[in-house]
Design a protein around this motif. Structure first.
Motif: not given
Length: 581
Positions: A225-251
């Motif tokens: 779990e710890s091996i896969l969890n690290d990669a999943v956590s990084i992907v989730l964080t990158n997902t949140a960062e991608g939403l932060t960089r986009k303008n999501m006010s009208d969505v």
């Protein structure tokens, strides 16, 4: 004719202007064809004094990092020499990092030296240089039998469990902020923090598990779990960062969720497919291009394929960590068995050494960050985050374990569930991700960074230090091992790593032996049957008796050559050897 002349009188410059426009257009097109405009701006090259200053700064950073590594290696040596096996090396290195940070702070306060730039932890260095070898070695040295037998449970905990934990922590922080209990964070920042803090790193716990010989299923569930969890956590964080960089006010919120889900699925499955494909290609290449008689070339090819998926994935905006993880698992399962015995041992020991150095460097800088990072400490924020982290881990482990027990032959007992919950330590990945976040204003970034450091140290020092007494109190270690471990418990991962060579990575079977051991077995089901019947024979080289004989001769020749060089060295002779015998 007169009309034409009259038209030219009315527009005397029309013909010339048209010719000029045509000529200009032709020249522009020709210029574009000869000198195409680059798609990306070329970064300015530093020259002269600026380049020299950059080289000096980089040189001091490298010197400082190597000095810290050398001190940590001496510490680990002292732990092994004086048999301080009860102390996990990760805990000792973090404590040493804290001590070195305090000494450097005193030196800077006395104005004897200024090492602020060198002691700062650089996230880019972590993700590009330190983390890939650690992740690849974890996947490469994985015990494939237990891993594939528990792949469903491990995937459920690592993917869905990590997502549950991220939503619980992120949602709790957001709503507590809205209630003015803690500092306010918007939804995307809260989810980003919940994602990064959900990355577990139970290095100390795994060392305790191995020392006490706990249930191998429990060991694999936590480690896998710890091996896969690290990669999943990084992907989730990158997902949140991608939403932060986009303008999501009208969505709308539903559209935001669908966009985040789509981005996560693309990153997860795309990166996993890329890593798997790279590993399979490496197996085919080394199967059909026989480099076993030149181990140096064979080893070089393995190193290239080890880092190749990370660079490619990052270059096409996928997760390099996810790609290199799956590449390591596939290369260990297929490619490794196409190597000569010399390269197999060399690959195994090299990866262990490099991963040890990278882990040691990471934990040392984690301790240094106590004094090098500009902190913003908020006691209520820290306490509530610790509560949410523990609660999110509980919501992850206990319900999913009860659900999995309906489908598992080997049940996850309540004691195992509690140990899995308790072993959710945090490591350097959350800290590096917190520094990597692009948050404004700076106070918000400092608050998240400081809170992450406190949570990481809390889990490593307190929870990690209490794991062994808890395991013995709950009586889940093996009965034979319990009697043996009353005298000595060895938590030194380095000492065990240097004294063992995994037999799984050195087992080579001929065509007849492979068929007798695997294909004729009736208990293989699902992927294990498909792998034994079709995939393994296609991607790996089945050895003949002549190949095995040649491999033994090669190992014996190298061993004898090394032994002769030792005997003929300046510090020894045959007489000295006889005296020792």
């Amino acid at each position: 004719m007169g009309e034409k002349m009259a038209e030219e009188d009315r527009f005397p410059n029309t013909t010339h202007e048209g010719f000029n426009v045509t000529l200009h257009t032709t020249l522009v097109v020709t210029t574009k064809l000869v000198l195409p405009t680059p798609a990306k701006p070329i970064l300015p090259v530093q020259t002269g004094e600026q380049a020299q200053q950059e080289e000096q700064s980089s040189g001091m950073t490298i010197f400082f990092s190597l000095l810290v590594l050398a001190i940590c290696i001496i510490l680990v040596h002292l732990l092994i020499r004086y048999r301080l096996h009860f102390l996990p090396e990760s805990v000792a290195v973090v404590s040493l990092g804290i001590l070195m940070g305090a000494v450097i702070k005193i030196i800077e306060f006395k104005k004897l030296a200024n090492w602020k730039e060198e002691e700062m932890f650089r996230p880019n260095m972590f993700f590009l240089l330190l983390l890939p070898p650690i992740i690849f070695e974890s996947g490469y040295s994985l015990h494939k039998g237990n891993f594939f037998q528990n792949i469903g449970s491990i995937t459920l905990f690592a993917v869905f469990g990590t997502a549950i934990s991220a939503f619980v922590v992120g949602g709790g922080i957001y709503f507590l902020g809205q209630a003015d209990v803690i500092s306010k964070l918007n939804m995307t920042d809260s989810f980003a923090f919940g994602s990064l803090i959900s990355a577990v790193d139970p290095v100390a716990t795994i060392a305790i598990f191995n020392a006490l010989h706990v249930d191998p299923v429990l060991n694999m569930l936590v480690f896998g779990e710890s091996i896969l969890n690290d990669a999943v956590s990084i992907v989730l964080t990158n997902t949140a960062e991608g939403l932060t960089r986009k303008n999501m006010s009208d969505v709308s919120g539903w559209q935001t969720f669908l966009q985040a889900l789509g981005y996560f699925l693309k990153m997860f499955f795309g990166s996993a497919a890329l890593g798997t494909l790279t590993g399979l290609i490496s197996a085919l290449v080394l199967k059909h291009i026989d480099l076993r008689k030149t181990p140096s070339l064979e080893f070089g090819m393995m190193i290239i394929f080890a880092y190749l998926p990370y660079g490619l994935a990052e270059g096409i905006s996928l997760s390099g960590i996810m790609a290199i993880l799956f590449s390591g698992i596939v290369m260990s399962h297929y490619t490794h068995h196409n190597l000569s015995p010399v390269t197999q041992i060399l690959m195994q020991q090299t990866l262990r050494t490099v991963a040890f150095l990278c882990e040691t460097c990471v934990f040392a800088f984690l301790g240094l960050s106590i004094f090098s990072f500009p902190h913003k400490f908020e006691i209520s924020f820290v306490i509530w985050c610790i509560v949410l982290v523990l609660f999110g881990r509980a919501v992850n482990i206990f319900p999913l374990s009860y659900l999995l027990n309906f489908f598992r032959d080997h049940k996850i007992t309540p004691k195992m569930m509690f140990i899995m919950w308790f072993s959710g330590l945090r490591g350097a990945i959350p800290y590096a991700l917190s520094l990597h976040l692009d948050l404004e204003p700076m106070e918000k970034r400092q608050l998240i960074g400081t809170t992450t450091i406190v949570i990481v140290l809390f889990t490593i020092l307190l929870l990690g230090g209490c794991t062994m007494p808890l395991i013995r109190l709950m009586d889940i270690e093996d009965a034979k091992a319990r009697r043996r471990n009353k005298k000595d418990v060895n938590l030194s991962k380095t000492e065990k790593m240097g004294n063992t060579v995994e037999s799984e990575h050195l087992s080579e079977l001929t065509e007849e032996e492979y068929e007798a051991h695997y294909i004729r077995r009736q208990d293989l089901k699902g992927f294990l049957w498909l792998d034994a019947k079709y995939l393994n024979p296609f991607f790996t080289r089945r050895l003949t008796q002549e190949d095995l004989h040649h491999g033994r001769i090669q190992m014996k020749t190298l061993t004898n050559k090394w032994y002769e060089e030792v005997r003929q060295g300046p510090s020894g002779s045959e007489d000295d050897e006889q005296e020792l015998l």
